[in-house]
Design a protein around this motif. Sequence first.
Motif, PDB file in Angstrom:
ATOM      1  N   ASP A  99       0.841  -1.194   0.000  1.00  0.00           N
ATOM      2  CA  ASP A  99       0.000   0.000   0.000  1.00  0.00           C
ATOM      3  C   ASP A  99       0.877   1.246   0.000  1.00  0.00           C
ATOM      4  OD1 ASP A  99      -1.855   2.006   0.374  1.00  0.00           O
ATOM      5  OD2 ASP A  99      -2.260   1.513   2.469  1.00  0.00           O
ATOM      6  N   GLY A 126      -3.035   4.276  -0.323  1.00  0.00           N
ATOM      7  CA  GLY A 126      -4.200   4.175   0.541  1.00  0.00           C
ATOM      8  C   GLY A 126      -5.043   2.946   0.311  1.00  0.00           C
ATOM      9  N   SER A 127      -4.631   2.067  -0.607  1.00  0.00           N
ATOM     10  CA  SER A 127      -5.372   0.825  -0.831  1.00  0.00           C
ATOM     11  C   SER A 127      -4.383  -0.331  -0.903  1.00  0.00           C
ATOM     12  CB  SER A 127      -6.187   0.895  -2.130  1.00  0.00           C
ATOM     13  OG  SER A 127      -5.349   1.144  -3.237  1.00  0.00           O
ATOM     14  N   ASN A 128      -4.762  -1.448  -0.299  1.00  0.00           N
ATOM     15  CA  ASN A 128      -3.897  -2.625  -0.288  1.00  0.00           C
ATOM     16  C   ASN A 128      -3.949  -3.324  -1.646  1.00  0.00           C
ATOM     17  OD1 ASN A 128      -3.001  -2.396   2.379  1.00  0.00           O
ATOM     18  ND2 ASN A 128      -4.818  -3.439   3.172  1.00  0.00           N
TER      19      ASN A 128
END
Length: 256
Positions: A71, A74-76
Amino acid sequence: MAVSTVVSTFELLVKPLVQPAADILGAGRTIIQGYFLTISNLNSSNPVRLRVNFTAQSPNLNSQPLLAFFDVGGSNIPLIPGFSNATNQTYFISIPPRDTGLFLLQPNVTDRNVVAAADTEIRGFVTLSLANLFGSNSFDLLLTPQQRGTFLPQNFPADNVDFDQLAYALPTATGGSKVTLTQFQFPIFPIRQLSPEILDLDPGLAEIIRENPDRLTLNPPNLGNGVISETTDSLQQVLSTMVERISDLETQATNR
C-alpha cells in the motif's frame, strides 16, 4: 553500504496462545498474526524498486497459504511472488520519491479452513535489496518492521464480538531504522577480484570472469552455463552482457 540488507525476523501465526491440552483454565484464544514493514524512500528525485525476500525453513513457506499486500496510495494491492520456492518468497515493490509504503505478509485468513485448523506457525527472516542492481545510484530508506495480530473470540465464529489487537515493533538487524542501498558499479578493467555479491548473482559466469580477468571466451546464448566458444579480449563486453541478462530477468519477474 550494500545492494541488500537483512531487515528483521518475522512470525506468521494462526495458532492458539495456549495449547488445548494445557488450557486448564479455558483461557486460550487463537491469534492471527502478520508481518508489516513500513518503508520510506528518502530520495527527493528517484523512485526505488525493491525486492522483499522472506526465508523460512521449519516449517517452510509452503506449509500454509499466505497473502501479501502493498500500500502506497491508501489501498492494499495484492501481490504475487516474483520468485517462490519452499524456503523463499520474493516480492517486487516500487516506492516514489519522498513517499512511504506499507508491505504486509499474513496467513490466508480468507480461507476459513486455515482459521478453523489454527495450525499456522511460520518463522524466518526478511531481506531487502534493490531490484535494479546495476547503476550509480544510492537510496536512503527508513524501515520499520512490526508484528500485528488479532485475538479471536474463544468461541469464534459463534461469538464474534470479543476481538482484541496487538502490535509491537521488531528490532532491525542493523540496530537502526535508516539504511542505504547502493547499486553495483564495476571497477576499472582488468578486474582481478570480484566481490562475493557478484559471485552470488551468477556463480558460474562470475567464476569464469574472476579466473580469467585478461582473456575470456564467450558464447552469449550459453553465457549462464559458462560455455566458451568465441575469443574476446574485452572483459567489459562480458560484464555488459551479464548486466543485460540480469536486467531482462528483473523485467520478466516484475511483469509477471
